[in-house]
Design a protein around this motif. Structure first.
Motif, PDB file in Angstrom:
ATOM      1  N   ALA A 128     -17.444 -33.216  -8.817  1.00 15.85           N
ATOM      2  CA  ALA A 128     -17.268 -32.759  -7.425  1.00 15.85           C
ATOM      3  C   ALA A 128     -17.580 -33.893  -6.451  1.00 15.85           C
ATOM      4  O   ALA A 128     -16.895 -34.067  -5.445  1.00 15.85           O
ATOM      5  CB  ALA A 128     -18.159 -31.552  -7.137  1.00 15.85           C
ATOM      6  N   ARG A 129     -18.589 -34.708  -6.782  1.00 14.96           N
ATOM      7  CA  ARG A 129     -18.949 -35.820  -5.904  1.00 14.96           C
ATOM      8  C   ARG A 129     -17.801 -36.838  -5.858  1.00 14.96           C
ATOM      9  O   ARG A 129     -17.455 -37.362  -4.801  1.00 14.96           O
ATOM     10  CB  ARG A 129     -20.237 -36.489  -6.392  1.00 14.96           C
ATOM     11  N   ALA A 130     -17.205 -37.078  -7.021  1.00 11.91           N
ATOM     12  CA  ALA A 130     -16.076 -38.030  -7.067  1.00 11.91           C
ATOM     13  C   ALA A 130     -14.940 -37.522  -6.175  1.00 11.91           C
ATOM     14  O   ALA A 130     -14.303 -38.300  -5.454  1.00 11.91           O
ATOM     15  CB  ALA A 130     -15.593 -38.197  -8.507  1.00 11.91           C
ATOM     16  N   ALA A 131     -14.713 -36.212  -6.205  1.00 11.08           N
ATOM     17  CA  ALA A 131     -13.611 -35.642  -5.403  1.00 11.08           C
ATOM     18  C   ALA A 131     -13.899 -35.763  -3.901  1.00 11.08           C
ATOM     19  O   ALA A 131     -13.018 -36.157  -3.126  1.00 11.08           O
ATOM     20  CB  ALA A 131     -13.388 -34.182  -5.792  1.00 11.08           C
ATOM     21  N   THR A 132     -15.133 -35.450  -3.489  1.00 15.90           N
ATOM     22  CA  THR A 132     -15.420 -35.547  -2.040  1.00 15.90           C
ATOM     23  C   THR A 132     -15.438 -37.011  -1.588  1.00 15.90           C
ATOM     24  O   THR A 132     -15.076 -37.320  -0.463  1.00 15.90           O
ATOM     25  CB  THR A 132     -16.750 -34.855  -1.647  1.00 15.90           C
ATOM     26  N   LYS A 133     -15.838 -37.898  -2.498  1.00 19.94           N
ATOM     27  CA  LYS A 133     -15.820 -39.331  -2.158  1.00 19.94           C
ATOM     28  C   LYS A 133     -14.385 -39.792  -1.897  1.00 19.94           C
ATOM     29  O   LYS A 133     -14.120 -40.575  -0.987  1.00 19.94           O
ATOM     30  CB  LYS A 133     -16.404 -40.149  -3.309  1.00 19.94           C
ATOM     31  N   GLN A 134     -13.468 -39.289  -2.722  1.00 19.27           N
ATOM     32  CA  GLN A 134     -12.053 -39.658  -2.520  1.00 19.27           C
ATOM     33  C   GLN A 134     -11.552 -39.169  -1.165  1.00 19.27           C
ATOM     34  O   GLN A 134     -10.852 -39.883  -0.451  1.00 19.27           O
ATOM     35  CB  GLN A 134     -11.184 -39.053  -3.631  1.00 19.27           C
ATOM     36  N   ILE A 135     -11.930 -37.945  -0.811  1.00 15.80           N
ATOM     37  CA  ILE A 135     -11.507 -37.398   0.488  1.00 15.80           C
ATOM     38  C   ILE A 135     -12.123 -38.237   1.613  1.00 15.80           C
ATOM     39  O   ILE A 135     -11.447 -38.636   2.562  1.00 15.80           O
ATOM     40  CB  ILE A 135     -11.934 -35.918   0.634  1.00 15.80           C
ATOM     41  N   ALA A 136     -13.431 -38.514   1.468  1.00 22.50           N
ATOM     42  CA  ALA A 136     -14.134 -39.260   2.521  1.00 22.50           C
ATOM     43  C   ALA A 136     -13.495 -40.628   2.736  1.00 22.50           C
ATOM     44  O   ALA A 136     -13.394 -41.110   3.870  1.00 22.50           O
ATOM     45  CB  ALA A 136     -15.611 -39.398   2.157  1.00 22.50           C
ATOM     46  N   LYS A 137     -13.040 -41.237   1.657  1.00 19.63           N
ATOM     47  CA  LYS A 137     -12.409 -42.553   1.776  1.00 19.63           C
ATOM     48  C   LYS A 137     -11.123 -42.467   2.616  1.00 19.63           C
ATOM     49  O   LYS A 137     -10.866 -43.303   3.487  1.00 19.63           O
ATOM     50  CB  LYS A 137     -12.086 -43.087   0.383  1.00 19.63           C
ATOM     51  N   GLN A 138     -10.339 -41.431   2.349  1.00 22.92           N
ATOM     52  CA  GLN A 138      -9.104 -41.246   3.133  1.00 22.92           C
ATOM     53  C   GLN A 138      -9.443 -41.062   4.615  1.00 22.92           C
ATOM     54  O   GLN A 138      -8.846 -41.696   5.482  1.00 22.92           O
ATOM     55  CB  GLN A 138      -8.333 -40.014   2.634  1.00 22.92           C
ATOM     56  N   LEU A 139     -10.423 -40.198   4.870  1.00 26.08           N
ATOM     57  CA  LEU A 139     -10.758 -39.876   6.267  1.00 26.08           C
ATOM     58  C   LEU A 139     -11.370 -41.079   6.989  1.00 26.08           C
ATOM     59  O   LEU A 139     -11.121 -41.290   8.178  1.00 26.08           O
ATOM     60  CB  LEU A 139     -11.711 -38.665   6.326  1.00 26.08           C
TER      61      LEU A 139
END
Ligand SMILES: Cc1cc2nc3c(=O)[nH]c(=O)nc-3n(C[C@H](O)[C@H](O)[C@H](O)COP(=O)(O)O)c2cc1C
Length: 224
Positions: A128-139
């Motif tokens: 889950a952390r990897a997934a939110t990190k990916q989103i955060a990078k885009q944003l």
């Protein structure tokens, strides 16, 4: 306050319920909340039309435009995804690909610098952390200065099977983030790293290294 929510999956699983809980804490009377599901957007064709010519000419613009407009008008952006194979869903990544032209490398939307975002993911075991990190990078690359992440391992494939203790933990996490978001809204500003990146991108546009469309956009904005 305007809130825009992007759901990375259509079904109402643990991630969706976590997002609902957050909205329950976050939304107060008078707030506007718009929610979008990205499932039906076709994959980016790699035609470069958005970057080199005009985003309005993207073949999928009729599907992405209402979402992009809502994101650009929002004060708070929430993006959620279940963890699929240690990352965001393919559907959500497809939407993000359609936002490449809005990266700081190209034509970032000016008002992104005053927005706040929240990335949410749940997972059965890990990721889950990897997934939110990916989103955060885009944003981050859209130019958003402040991004909170809510991750949770639920040890279940359905919300109904998530233990009461885990649900309580989720509730505590979302309440904490909702409170911080309400406080932080008044003092959003870019940190040194994002300011550095923005400056570098400006230098790149000035030197003519980027696309002509991007350089004229940076000039129109008065950034270079
Ligand atoms: C295609 C797919 C891939 C998944 N990959 C993982 C994984 O890599 N690690 C994991 O722990 N759970 C994985 N899961 C389980 C989900 O992350 C888990 O059920 C999560 O809570 C789903 O949230 P949801 O209920 O919102 O769909 C996967 C599920 C699916 C459908």
């Amino acid at each position: 306050m305007k809130i825009t929510v992007l759901h990375g999956q259509k079904h109402q699983g643990s991630t969706w319920h976590t997002t609902r809980l957050l909205l329950d804490y976050l939304i107060t009377k008078g707030d506007e909340c718009q929610e979008f599901y990205v499932n039906d957007i076709p994959p980016c064709l790699g035609c470069f039309t958005c970057i080199l010519k005009d985003e309005e000419e993207c073949p999928h613009r009729s599907m992405t435009k209402p979402i992009i407009q809502a994101l650009e008008q929002a004060d708070i952006i929430i993006v959620e995804t279940p963890n699929y194979c240690m990352g965001m869903t393919g559907q959500l990544k497809i939407f993000f690909d359609h936002m490449a032209y809005r990266w700081m490398t190209h034509r970032p939307f000016a008002a992104m610098e005053s927005k706040l975002a929240i990335a949410i993911s749940t997972t059965a075991g890990a990721g889950a952390r990897a997934a939110t990190k990916q989103i955060a990078k885009q944003l981050f690359w859209w130019g958003i200065p402040k991004i909170y992440c809510i991750n949770q391992t639920v040890a279940a494939t359905k919300w109904e099977d998530v233990k009461a203790q885990t649900k309580l933990k989720i509730e505590q996490k979302v309440r904490k983030v909702a409170n911080r978001v309400k406080k932080d809204q008044v003092k959003i500003r870019r940190g040194p790293y994002q300011r550095f990146i923005f400056k570098m991108m400006g230098n790149m546009q000035k030197s003519g290294f980027g696309a002509a469309k991007d350089a004229s956009y940076w000039k129109e904005q008065g950034w270079i």
